[in-house]
Enzyme design. Structure first.
Site, PDB file in Angstrom:
ATOM      1  N   ARG A  37       0.798  -1.238   0.000  1.00 28.69           N
ATOM      2  CA  ARG A  37       0.000   0.000   0.000  1.00 28.69           C
ATOM      3  C   ARG A  37       0.825   1.279   0.000  1.00 28.69           C
ATOM      4  O   ARG A  37       0.265   2.363  -0.142  1.00 28.69           O
ATOM      5  CB  ARG A  37      -0.961  -0.004   1.185  1.00 28.69           C
ATOM      6  CG  ARG A  37      -1.824  -1.247   1.204  1.00 28.69           C
ATOM      7  CD  ARG A  37      -3.062  -1.136   2.023  1.00 28.69           C
ATOM      8  NE  ARG A  37      -3.814  -2.366   1.895  1.00 28.69           N
ATOM      9  CZ  ARG A  37      -3.678  -3.419   2.700  1.00 28.69           C
ATOM     10  NH1 ARG A  37      -2.840  -3.379   3.715  1.00 28.69           N
ATOM     11  NH2 ARG A  37      -4.377  -4.503   2.502  1.00 28.69           N
ATOM     12  N   THR A  79       2.046  -5.675   4.507  1.00 29.27           N
ATOM     13  CA  THR A  79       1.471  -5.020   3.333  1.00 29.27           C
ATOM     14  C   THR A  79       1.376  -3.498   3.482  1.00 29.27           C
ATOM     15  O   THR A  79       1.187  -2.810   2.483  1.00 29.27           O
ATOM     16  CB  THR A  79       0.049  -5.550   3.080  1.00 29.27           C
ATOM     17  OG1 THR A  79      -0.696  -5.451   4.291  1.00 29.27           O
ATOM     18  CG2 THR A  79       0.070  -6.990   2.625  1.00 29.27           C
ATOM     19  N   GLY A 108      -1.421 -11.010   9.249  1.00 33.39           N
ATOM     20  CA  GLY A 108      -1.432 -12.452   9.512  1.00 33.39           C
ATOM     21  C   GLY A 108      -2.531 -12.872  10.468  1.00 33.39           C
ATOM     22  O   GLY A 108      -2.479 -13.957  11.045  1.00 33.39           O
ATOM     23  N   GLY A 109      -3.533 -12.031  10.622  1.00 32.35           N
ATOM     24  CA  GLY A 109      -4.611 -12.290  11.582  1.00 32.35           C
ATOM     25  C   GLY A 109      -5.446 -13.521  11.270  1.00 32.35           C
ATOM     26  O   GLY A 109      -6.211 -13.981  12.113  1.00 32.35           O
ATOM     27  N   TRP A 143      -2.261  -4.361  10.596  1.00 33.15           N
ATOM     28  CA  TRP A 143      -1.920  -4.375   9.172  1.00 33.15           C
ATOM     29  C   TRP A 143      -2.275  -3.118   8.393  1.00 33.15           C
ATOM     30  O   TRP A 143      -2.318  -3.155   7.175  1.00 33.15           O
ATOM     31  CB  TRP A 143      -2.492  -5.614   8.513  1.00 33.15           C
ATOM     32  CG  TRP A 143      -3.962  -5.853   8.633  1.00 33.15           C
ATOM     33  CD1 TRP A 143      -4.603  -6.484   9.656  1.00 33.15           C
ATOM     34  CD2 TRP A 143      -4.972  -5.496   7.684  1.00 33.15           C
ATOM     35  NE1 TRP A 143      -5.953  -6.538   9.415  1.00 33.15           N
ATOM     36  CE2 TRP A 143      -6.214  -5.941   8.208  1.00 33.15           C
ATOM     37  CE3 TRP A 143      -4.988  -4.854   6.453  1.00 33.15           C
ATOM     38  CZ2 TRP A 143      -7.431  -5.765   7.549  1.00 33.15           C
ATOM     39  CZ3 TRP A 143      -6.200  -4.680   5.799  1.00 33.15           C
ATOM     40  CH2 TRP A 143      -7.398  -5.129   6.341  1.00 33.15           C
ATOM     41  N   ASN A 173      -8.687  -8.390  14.017  1.00 31.31           N
ATOM     42  CA  ASN A 173      -9.561  -9.366  14.669  1.00 31.31           C
ATOM     43  C   ASN A 173      -8.789 -10.326  15.572  1.00 31.31           C
ATOM     44  O   ASN A 173      -7.641 -10.646  15.309  1.00 31.31           O
ATOM     45  CB  ASN A 173     -10.293 -10.186  13.610  1.00 31.31           C
ATOM     46  CG  ASN A 173      -9.325 -10.962  12.721  1.00 31.31           C
ATOM     47  OD1 ASN A 173      -8.777 -10.406  11.788  1.00 31.31           O
ATOM     48  ND2 ASN A 173      -9.105 -12.236  13.030  1.00 31.31           N
ATOM     49  N   ASP A 194     -15.003 -10.912  12.614  1.00 31.01           N
ATOM     50  CA  ASP A 194     -13.876 -10.393  11.829  1.00 31.01           C
ATOM     51  C   ASP A 194     -13.988  -8.888  11.608  1.00 31.01           C
ATOM     52  O   ASP A 194     -13.653  -8.396  10.535  1.00 31.01           O
ATOM     53  CB  ASP A 194     -13.769 -11.143  10.486  1.00 31.01           C
ATOM     54  CG  ASP A 194     -12.431 -10.908   9.795  1.00 31.01           C
ATOM     55  OD1 ASP A 194     -11.491 -10.436  10.452  1.00 31.01           O
ATOM     56  OD2 ASP A 194     -12.343 -11.195   8.582  1.00 31.01           O
ATOM     57  N   ASP A 211     -12.219  -6.262  12.141  1.00 34.00           N
ATOM     58  CA  ASP A 211     -10.928  -5.620  12.427  1.00 34.00           C
ATOM     59  C   ASP A 211     -11.102  -4.118  12.668  1.00 34.00           C
ATOM     60  O   ASP A 211     -11.856  -3.459  11.959  1.00 34.00           O
ATOM     61  CB  ASP A 211     -10.007  -5.702  11.208  1.00 34.00           C
ATOM     62  CG  ASP A 211      -9.528  -7.083  10.885  1.00 34.00           C
ATOM     63  OD1 ASP A 211      -8.326  -7.311  10.942  1.00 34.00           O
ATOM     64  OD2 ASP A 211     -10.383  -7.926  10.558  1.00 34.00           O
ATOM     65  N   ARG A 243     -15.050  -0.977  11.075  1.00 37.11           N
ATOM     66  CA  ARG A 243     -15.593  -2.076  10.256  1.00 37.11           C
ATOM     67  C   ARG A 243     -16.884  -2.631  10.872  1.00 37.11           C
ATOM     68  O   ARG A 243     -17.717  -3.210  10.189  1.00 37.11           O
ATOM     69  CB  ARG A 243     -14.508  -3.158  10.161  1.00 37.11           C
ATOM     70  CG  ARG A 243     -14.786  -4.303   9.233  1.00 37.11           C
ATOM     71  CD  ARG A 243     -13.477  -5.026   8.945  1.00 37.11           C
ATOM     72  NE  ARG A 243     -13.661  -6.329   8.326  1.00 37.11           N
ATOM     73  CZ  ARG A 243     -12.661  -7.101   7.891  1.00 37.11           C
ATOM     74  NH1 ARG A 243     -11.409  -6.698   8.009  1.00 37.11           N
ATOM     75  NH2 ARG A 243     -12.888  -8.279   7.336  1.00 37.11           N
TER      76      ARG A 243
END
Lengths: 545, 268
Positions: free
Chosen positions: A141, A185, A201-202, A251, A269, A312, A314, A339
Site C-alpha cells: 500500500r 502489506t 497475519g490475523g 496491518w 480481529n 472479523d 478488524d 468495520r
C-alpha cells in the site's frame, strides 16, 4: 529552513487558475531533496508533496492545494498513466517528494517515476519465496520516507530500506517468520528517528505487534505486542493459552501526534476469526485503537471497539486526528469509522469515548453504552448452520482510508450496507496454516446491497450527507482546500464530490476497480491528483489553455 | 470403505504418485483420484473451508472481491482431476493463487480435488427421467423457449444464452428456474424502468448498472445507455421476465426440458 536548497534556480510558472495562491513553491530541477523529520511534522505546509501514506501525521488526507476546486474540477484531464508490470490489484498510495513519485506494486516491488510524466527513474523487485502465507491477495500500500531512504513492507514479512535516489537496498530485515503466517502489506510510519510498522497475519493465528526500527541500521528499537503476555494487564482477557494465537494483527498504517508524543494504531480481529469458543473473554487488545508512547512504544491507553469479536470486524482503519469544537470547547480527538458499522469520536489524550453511532446497516449490536462499549444483540454469533448478520465480513468499511476536511469539519468514509451468513467451524491451530474457525457466504448478489460515501459530523456522530455508489467501493478518500472529496468505486470510476454538500462534481470511468486512495501534489505550480485503478496509476490535472 | 481398501490405500497412493512423477499426466489421469469417498469429500470440504474459502467463498462460488473464480461449474484452468491437483499443488504463477504448503500431504490435496469435483455435476453419473429429444422439441414448439433464449446462435435475446447451460446449472436448479423463475434472479436479468427528463419511460433488461450510468436492452433489442445524472428517475424491478411453466407444461414435459437443457454442454 533549507528544504529547498536550490529554490533560487527553480522556475515558477504562474498559471491563471493558480494566481491567487502563493502558499507553495516548488523547485523543478534537480528533483528530490532529503526528507527531514521537521518536514514530515510540517507536511501540511508543503502541500506540493505527499510525503507519507496518509499525507500528514494526523492522517486527515486533507491537502491545502486548491488549484483544482469545485468551480473547475470538470476541466480535469489525464496527464499520464503508468502501467504496473506485474498484474494484480494495486492498492498503492504513491508518495511524492519534490517531483519524484514512489509507487509500490504487487507483490512487493517499488518504482520511482518522474511525477510530471510518469516515466521511470528506477525499479526495485523484491525477491519472494514461493510459499507465502497471505490471506487476501498480493498487496502493498505504500512507503515511508526519511532522509533519502524509503521504507517498505514486503509479503515475506520483511522491512526493506531502499535508497530513494537509486533503488539500491540499504538493509533488509526479517520482521517475523513468514512460514508462521506473518506478512506485511502496509506503509510504515516515520516517528521522529524511528520507522514504526505493523504486521499482517490475523487469519493465521499470529500474535500481532507494532515495531520501531532504527532507520540507519535496521535494528529493532522496540516491540509492543497487541496481545499482552502473561503477567501483563489484559492477558487475563484470553482463556487458557489462546493469547498465543490470538491474532490482533496491525496491518494498516497508524497516525502520530507530535504534541502529545502518542502513536495511534489500529488492531485486527482476534483469532480464530469466527469461533470465539476457544478464546473466551474480551481478547484485548484485538479490534482496538492503541495509543503508544512515541519514544518507547509503551501503551498509554487503549480503546476496544469490539470486545470478543466473532465477526472479523478488524479495527484496521487509519486513525484521523483533529482538534474539533465539541460541546463548547476545543477537544483533541481521534475519529474512527469502524468495520463494525459504528462511528466513534474519542478524546485522543485520554482515550475517553465522546460520541458514537451506527453509520451503516448493522444487526449485531443494540447500540453503544456510555463508555462506547457495544451492547450486543443476543444470538448473533456465527453458528455451524450459518446465521445472517450485518455488516458482512468485509465490514461497513475496511482498511480503505477515510478523510477529513478542515474546511467543512466533516469526516468522510466509504460505507457498505450489506449482510452475510456467518459460519463457525472447529479448527486446531497449526503453525503457518489458516486459523479462522469459519467463514461467510452472501445470500444475495452484490448489486442488491447499498453502498455510499457518507459525511459524518464528528461532534455529533450524525450523517450529514451521503452519495450512493454501486455495487460498493474499496477506495480511500482525499479532501482538498478546493472544497473537493476525491474518491473511487469498485465499478471503476474516479470521481469528485462537493465536500460540503455531497453533490457530484465530476467523474471519469477508468475501467477497473479502484482499490486505493487518491493523493494530490503539485509541480511548478500545477496541481495533480493521482489514483490507482486496476494495474494502472493515473494522474490528472487541469487542462492547460 | 472396506478395511482392505484402507490398508491398501498407502500402497496405492505411493504407486499412484510414482506414476504421477515418472510418467506423463495422461497416465496419471487414467489412474483417477483414489481419494473420492464420502469421507474424502468431507475432509476436502473441511480443508477447503479453512484454506480456500477466504478467496473462493464459503460456497466455492468465487468472489468479485478477491477475483477468485467460481469452482462449482466448469473450471477454466483445469479439465481433469490431475489438472486441479497440479494447480492446488503448484499454484498459478503471477496470481494470488498460491501453492499449498509443501508439507501438506498429496492425499490431502486429492481429498480437496474430490471435494471440488463434487461441486459440479458429472452428467455421466446422472440418470434423468426426461427425454432429451422430447425436451428439444418442447424448447422450440410448445414451450417457445427459443423466443427468448438462444442455443448455438438460434433464438431470442431476452434471456440467457443456453448453449452450455448444462455446465453451470444442475438439474435441480434448472427445474427451479422453470417453475419459480422469480427466485434468485441474477442482476443481469432484472428490469430497469427509466424516466428521462422529458417524461418518456423506457423499460428494458438491465445489461449493466454502475455508480454513474446504466444500460438496458428494450423489447425490440434496442440498446440504450443513460448517465444517471441526466435522467429524471430510474427504478429496478428485481423480478424475472420469464414466465413460470408450472401451469403450462406437465410434470413430464418439464422433466423432458430439464433433460434437454442439462445435456447442453461444450462437448456436445
Amino acid at each position: 529552513m533549507n528544504k529547498f536548497p536550490l529554490l533560487l534556480t527553480g522556475i515558477f510558472l504562474s498559471l491563471p487558475l493558480q494566481a491567487q495562491e502563493d502558499e507553495f513553491q516548488t523547485v523543478i530541477t534537480p528533483a528530490f531533496s532529503p526528507v527531514t523529520w521537521e518536514r514530515l511534522v510540517n507536511a501540511e505546509n508543503e502541500p506540493e508533496n505527499w510525503m507519507m501514506y496518509s499525507g500528514t501525521l494526523d492522517s486527515q488526507r486533507y491537502s491545502r492545494l486548491d488549484q483544482i476546486n469545485t468551480n473547475n474540477v470538470t476541466e480535469l484531464e489525464m496527464k499520464w498513466s503508468y502501467q504496473i508490470p506485474v498484474i494484480d490489484r494495486a492498492e498503492t498510495v504513491p508518495t511524492v517528494v519534490d517531483g519524484i513519485m514512489f509507487i509500490t506494486e504487487a507483490p512487493s516491488n517499488l518504482t520511482a517515476v518522474d511525477a510530471r510524466t510518469g516515466r521511470v527513474y528506477w525499479r526495485y523487485d523484491h525477491e519472494l519465496p514461493e510459499d507465502l502465507r497471505i490471506c487476501c491477495g498480493r498487496n502493498n500500500r505504500g512507503v515511508a520516507i526519511l532522509g533519502e531512504t524509503l521504507f517498505m513492507s514486503t509479503l515475506d514479512a520483511h522491512l526493506v530500506a531502499i535508497d530513494a535516489r537509486t533503488g539500491n537496498v540499504l538493509w533488509d530485515v526479517e520482521v517475523a517468520d513468514y512460514e508462521a503466517g506473518y506478512s506485511k502489506t502496509a506503509a510504515p510510519l516515520i516517528v521522529k528517528d524511528k520507522v514504526v510498522t505493523g504486521i499482517a497475519g490475523g487469519e493465521f493465528g499470529i500474535r500481532g505487534f507494532i515495531d520501531a526500527y532504527d532507520p540507519v541500521t535496521g535494528d529493532l528499537e522496540w516491540r509492543t505486542y497487541a496481545i499482552p503476555g502473561p503477567g501483563e494487564p489484559g492477558n487475563e482477557s484470553w482463556s487458557g493459552d489462546s493469547w498465543k494465537t490470538g491474532g490482533a494483527a496491525t496491518w494498516i498504517t497508524g497516525s502520530y501526534d507530535p504534541d502529545l508524543n502518542l502513536i495511534y494504531w489500529g488492531t485486527g480481529n482476534p483469532g480464530p476469526d469466527w469461533n470465539g469458543d476457544v478464546r473466551l473473554g474480551d481478547n484485548l487488545y484485538s479490534d482496538s485503537a492503541l495509543a503508544l508512547d512515541g519514544d518507547t512504544g509503551e501503551i498509554a491507553w487503549h480503546f476496544q471497539f469490539t470486545p470478543h469479536d466473532v465477526h472479523d470486524y478488524d479495527s484496521i482503519q487509519v486513525p484521523i486526528l483533529a482538534d474539533i469544537e465539541y460541546q463548547g470547547s476545543t477537544r483533541k480527538v481521534m475519529m474512527w469509522a469502524n468495520r463494525n458499522a459504528f462511528f466513534y469520536t474519542i478524546d485522543r489524550e485520554t482515550g475517553e469515548f465522546l460520541e458514537g453511532e451506527a453509520y451503516a446497516s448493522q444487526t449485531w449490536a443494540q447500540g453503544l453504552d456510555p463508555n462506547g462499549r457495544p451492547i450486543r444483540v443476543p444470538g448473533m454469533a456465527p453458528t455451524y448452520e450459518g446465521i445472517l448478520v450485518s455488516p458482512p465480513i468485509v465490514g461497513a468499511t475496511n482498511w480503505y482510508s477515510p478523510g477529513y476536511s478542515q474546511q467543512t469539519g466533516l469526516f468522510y468514509v466509504t460505507s457498505f450496507d450489506g449482510e452475510q451468513e456467518f459460519f463457525k467451524r472447529d479448527e486446531d491451530y497449526e503453525e503457518g496454516e489458516r486459523f479462522t474457525g469459519g467463514g461467510g457466504r452472501y445470500n444475495q448478489p452484490m448489486d442488491a446491497f447499498h453502498s455510499s460515501i457518507r459525511a459524518i459530523n464528528p461532534a455529533t456522530a450524525e450523517i450529514e450527507w451521503e452519495f450512493p455508489i454501486m455495487p460498493r467501493s474499496s477506495a480511500g478518500i482525499t479532501t482538498t482546500a478546493g472544497g473537493i472529496v476525491f474518491t473511487g468505486s469498485a465499478d471503476g470510476y474516479f470521481f469528485a464530490l462537493d465536500a460540503a454538500s455531497g453533490e457530484e462534481l465530476w467523474h471519469i470511468s477508468l475501467g477497473a476497480r479502484v482499490h486505493a486512495a487518491p493523493m494530490t501534489y503539485a509541480i511548478d505550480g500545477q496541481q495533480f491528483v493521482t489514483i490507482a485503478s486496476g494495474n494502472v496509476v493515473y494522474t490528472f490535472g487541469l487542462k492547460e489553455n | 470403505m472396506s478395511n482392505l481398501t484402507t490398508q491398501l490405500r498407502p500402497l496405492l497412493t505411493a504407486a499412484f504418485i510414482g506414476l504421477l512423477l515418472s510418467t506423463s499426466s495422461s497416465l496419471a489421469e487414467d489412474a483417477g483420484n483414489l481419494y473420492n469417498t464420502t469421507f474424502d469429500i468431507n475432509a476436502g470440504l473441511r480443508y477447503f473451508e479453512r484454506q480456500c474459502s477466504r478467496c473462493h467463498g464459503f460456497d466455492a462460488k468465487g468472489s468479485d472481491e478477491t477475483g477468485a473464480p467460481d469452482l462449482t461449474g466448469r473450471l477454466s484452468r483445469a479439465s481433469s482431476e490431475v489438472g486441479i491437483f497440479n494447480i492446488i499443488r503448484t499454484g498459478i504463477p503471477g496470481t494470488a493463487m498460491l501453492p499449498v504448503a509443501a508439507d501438506v500431504a498429496d492425499a490431502q490435496v486429492w481429498q480437496l480435488v474430490a471435494y471440488i469435483g463434487s461441486l459440479s455435476t458429472d452428467p455421466a453419473n446422472i440418470d434423468l427421467p426426461g427425454s432429451i429429444v422430447s425436451g428439444a422439441g418442447l424448447f422450440t414448439n410448445k414451450g417457445a423457449c427459443n423466443s427468448c433464449h438462444m442455443i448455438d446462435g438460434q433464438g431470442g435475446r431476452q434471456g440467457p444464452d443456453l448453449s452450455r447451460v448444462g455446465e453451470r446449472r444442475s438439474p435441480e436448479e434448472l427445474l427451479s428456474d422453470m417453475l419459480t423463475p422469480h427466485t434468485d434472479v441474477a442482476p443481469r436479468w432484472w428490469t430497469m424502468r427509466v424516466t428521462d427528463n422529458d417524461g418518456v419511460v423506457r423499460e428494458g433488461l438491465r445489461m449493466n448498472e454502475d455508480s454513474f450510468s446504466l444500460r438496458i436492452m428494450d423489447n425490440d433489442a434496442n440498446l440504450w445507455s443513460y448517465p444517471k445524472n441526466q435522467i429524471a428517475s430510474f427504478e429496478r424491478l428485481e423480478t424475472s421476465t420469464m414466465p413460470s411453466y408450472s401451469q403450462t407444461l406437465s410434470d413430464s414435459e418439464v422433466d423432458d426440458l430439464v433433460a434437454y437443457l442439462f445435456s447442453l454442454r461444450k462437448e456436445n
